[in-house]
Scaffold this motif. Structure first.
Motif, short mmCIF file in Angstrom:
data_model
loop_
_atom_site.label_atom_id
_atom_site.label_comp_id
_atom_site.label_asym_id
_atom_site.label_seq_id
_atom_site.Cartn_x
_atom_site.Cartn_y
_atom_site.Cartn_z
N ALA A 1 20.03 52.28 -20.99
CA ALA A 1 19.72 53.53 -20.31
C ALA A 1 19.66 53.34 -18.79
O ALA A 1 19.23 52.29 -18.30
CB ALA A 1 18.39 54.09 -20.81
N TYR A 2 20.13 54.36 -18.08
CA TYR A 2 19.99 54.38 -16.62
C TYR A 2 19.89 55.83 -16.18
O TYR A 2 20.17 56.76 -16.96
CB TYR A 2 21.18 53.68 -15.95
CG TYR A 2 22.50 54.41 -16.10
CD1 TYR A 2 22.97 55.27 -15.09
CD2 TYR A 2 23.28 54.26 -17.24
CE1 TYR A 2 24.18 55.94 -15.23
CE2 TYR A 2 24.48 54.92 -17.39
CZ TYR A 2 24.93 55.77 -16.38
OH TYR A 2 26.12 56.43 -16.52
N GLU A 3 19.47 56.06 -14.94
CA GLU A 3 19.33 57.41 -14.42
C GLU A 3 20.32 57.65 -13.29
O GLU A 3 20.53 56.78 -12.45
CB GLU A 3 17.90 57.66 -13.94
CG GLU A 3 16.90 57.77 -15.06
CD GLU A 3 15.55 58.29 -14.59
OE1 GLU A 3 15.50 58.85 -13.47
OE2 GLU A 3 14.56 58.16 -15.34
N MET A 4 20.91 58.85 -13.29
CA MET A 4 21.82 59.25 -12.23
C MET A 4 21.58 60.73 -11.94
O MET A 4 21.66 61.56 -12.85
CB MET A 4 23.28 59.01 -12.63
CG MET A 4 24.28 59.31 -11.52
SD MET A 4 25.97 58.87 -11.98
CE MET A 4 26.26 60.01 -13.34
N ASN A 5 21.26 61.04 -10.70
CA ASN A 5 20.96 62.42 -10.30
C ASN A 5 19.84 63.02 -11.17
O ASN A 5 19.95 64.14 -11.67
CB ASN A 5 22.21 63.29 -10.38
CG ASN A 5 23.30 62.82 -9.43
OD1 ASN A 5 23.02 62.29 -8.36
ND2 ASN A 5 24.56 63.00 -9.84
N ASN A 6 18.79 62.19 -11.39
CA ASN A 6 17.63 62.61 -12.17
C ASN A 6 17.95 62.96 -13.62
O ASN A 6 17.22 63.69 -14.27
CB ASN A 6 16.94 63.82 -11.51
CG ASN A 6 16.36 63.47 -10.16
OD1 ASN A 6 15.82 62.39 -9.97
ND2 ASN A 6 16.50 64.39 -9.20
N GLN A 7 19.05 62.38 -14.12
CA GLN A 7 19.44 62.61 -15.51
C GLN A 7 19.61 61.26 -16.20
O GLN A 7 20.22 60.34 -15.66
CB GLN A 7 20.75 63.40 -15.58
CG GLN A 7 21.19 63.73 -17.00
CD GLN A 7 22.42 64.63 -17.03
OE1 GLN A 7 22.74 65.29 -16.04
NE2 GLN A 7 23.10 64.65 -18.15
N VAL A 8 19.07 61.15 -17.41
CA VAL A 8 19.18 59.91 -18.17
C VAL A 8 20.56 59.81 -18.79
O VAL A 8 21.07 60.77 -19.40
CB VAL A 8 18.10 59.84 -19.28
CG1 VAL A 8 18.27 58.57 -20.11
CG2 VAL A 8 16.71 59.90 -18.68
N CYS A 9 21.20 58.66 -18.64
CA CYS A 9 22.52 58.40 -19.23
C CYS A 9 22.48 57.08 -19.99
O CYS A 9 21.56 56.27 -19.82
CB CYS A 9 23.59 58.33 -18.13
SG CYS A 9 23.70 59.79 -17.08
N LEU A 10 23.47 56.88 -20.82
CA LEU A 10 23.62 55.61 -21.54
C LEU A 10 24.93 54.95 -21.18
O LEU A 10 25.95 55.63 -21.03
CB LEU A 10 23.55 55.84 -23.06
CG LEU A 10 22.24 56.36 -23.64
CD1 LEU A 10 22.38 56.60 -25.14
CD2 LEU A 10 21.08 55.41 -23.37
#
Length: 416
Positions: free
Chosen positions: A372-381
């Motif tokens: 998991a990581y965050e980009m633009n305050n959104q969680v992504c995988l």
């Protein structure tokens, strides 16, 4: 006196000179650098990622087998001795030389001949010599086009041989006759622990062969790993296979990658998981389970009787509902320690759910194929390379035992 690397290399040079064979610098380098003590795997694979090597041909096979027949490298009591000549250019003639080696060698435990150039005659040489061999426990032949005729000879060899524990026959052009013969022989064979029939030529037979595999599983009590990836199995075959799995209490690892199993097949497999106490690892990557299939499996994983430890449903067109159900199953099932989901529809609720699983410790980072990581305050995988691994079991031989003793399993490492 111990047999030194220098004397081994000198013997190889003399064999080449005596038989007018050109010295292969790859063989000479490996003989110089392999430590000839303890566990020894003589690695002469032609598959080298960092640099090119001169691949072995039949004359190299002759020289090498002559050296191993006439020195003390494999004649002392080693814990684990093996020969890896995979990814070379060895034909039937070269395989005959290695078969002759098995006829006189008393301690060679593993032989890796994957992705060479031999066919049914090479399989015949091996099958004949292995009827009397009692030490070889791992034989890897994947990627050689031995066909139905070669496969049937190897299957019939297992009626007599009682020491072979691993047999890899992926992409060997096996057909329905040889796979059915293997299934029938394995009803009485008690030594084989792992068999790989992946990428066999079984399409167009209405999955009749699966009935024989299923019947074998009902009575076989020694097989631990079964690989049936890319065999054309669909839901009807999964239903037939499930009938045998419900009554089997030894199989630990089931590989069904790259087949046509949909939600109906997942339904039958889910019923197995509720009743089978021994299945630990199932690989369903690259099927077509979709949401409904994911939900069927999640309900089974959440049931008290399920003991599955690892599951891959990567690339199965599963969307949010199915993946969230699987995430919840991981949370409530203490046995479920690994799940792979990459290649499905990883929308934000799914990303958030798997982030929570990882950060809470329900799912260890090394036991899933996403991070998991965050980009633009959104969680992504993102994808990470944590595929399911074959079983790792060590073998203890006694010259008076008819069957090698299996005594330890580690689900996330391989022997070689």
């Amino acid at each position: 006196m111990a047999f030194s690397n220098a004397s081994f290399s000198e013997f190889y040079i003399s064999v080449c000179a005596e038989n007018q064979i050109q010295i292969n610098p790859h063989v000479l380098e490996v003989l110089d650098n392999t430590l000839l003590t303890g566990n020894v795997i003589l690695n002469l694979s032609g598959k080298k990622w960092q640099r090119s090597v001169q691949k072995l041909n039949d004359m190299d096979a002759f020289a090498l087998s002559k050296c191993l027949k006439n020195n003390k490298f494999f004649t002392s009591e080693q814990a684990d001795t093996g020969l890896d000549v995979s990814y070379n250019r060895i034909t039937d003639e070269g395989v005959k030389h290695f078969a002759d080696l098995l006829g006189v060698n008393s301690t060679l435990n593993s032989l890796d001949l994957r992705f060479n150039c031999f066919r049914a005659d090479g399989a015949q040489f091996l099958a004949k010599i292995l009827q009397g061999n009692r030490t070889l426990c791992r034989l890897r032949l994947s990627g050689n086009k031995i066909g139905d005729s070669g496969g049937m000879l190897l299957a019939m060899m297992l009626q007599i041989n009682n020491s072979l524990m691993e047999l890899e026959l992926s992409a060997c052009d096996l057909g329905i006759q040889s796979v059915i013969t293997f299934a029938n022989v394995l009803k009485s064979n008690r030594s084989l622990r792992c068999v790989d029939f992946s990428r066999s030529l079984l399409n167009g037979h209405e999955e009749y062969w699966v009935v024989h595999i299923s019947n074998m599983l009902v009575v076989n009590s020694s097989l631990l790993e079964l690989h049936l990836g890319m065999t054309g199995m669909a839901d009807t075959g999964m239903e037939r296979l499930a009938e045998g799995l419900k009554l089997n209490h030894s199989l630990r690892y089931l590989d069904l990658q790259y087949n046509g199993v949909s939600c109906d097949g997942a339904y039958h497999l889910a019923n197995v998981l509720r009743k089978n106490p021994t299945l630990d690892v199932i690989d369903l990557s690259f099927n077509r389970l979709e949401d409904e299939g994911g939900i069927y499996l999640s309900k089974a994983l959440s049931s008290p009787g399920c003991s599955l430890r690892a599951l891959s449903v990567s690339s199965n067109n599963i969307r949010t509902d199915g993946l969230l159900a699987l995430a919840q199953a991981v949370k409530v099932n203490p046995n479920q320690t690994q799940i792979n989901i990459w290649g499905n529809y990883l929308e934000e609720p799914v990303c958030q759910a798997f982030k929570e699983l990882i950060y809470s410790g329900h799912l260890l980072r090394e036991q899933t194929d996403v991070t998991a990581y965050e980009m633009n305050n959104q969680v992504c995988l993102a994808e990470i390379c944590n595929g399911l691994k074959k079983l790792n079991y060590r073998i203890n031989f006694c010259p008076y035992d008819t069957v090698a003793t299996y005594f330890s399993i580690n689900f996330f490492k391989r022997l070689f």
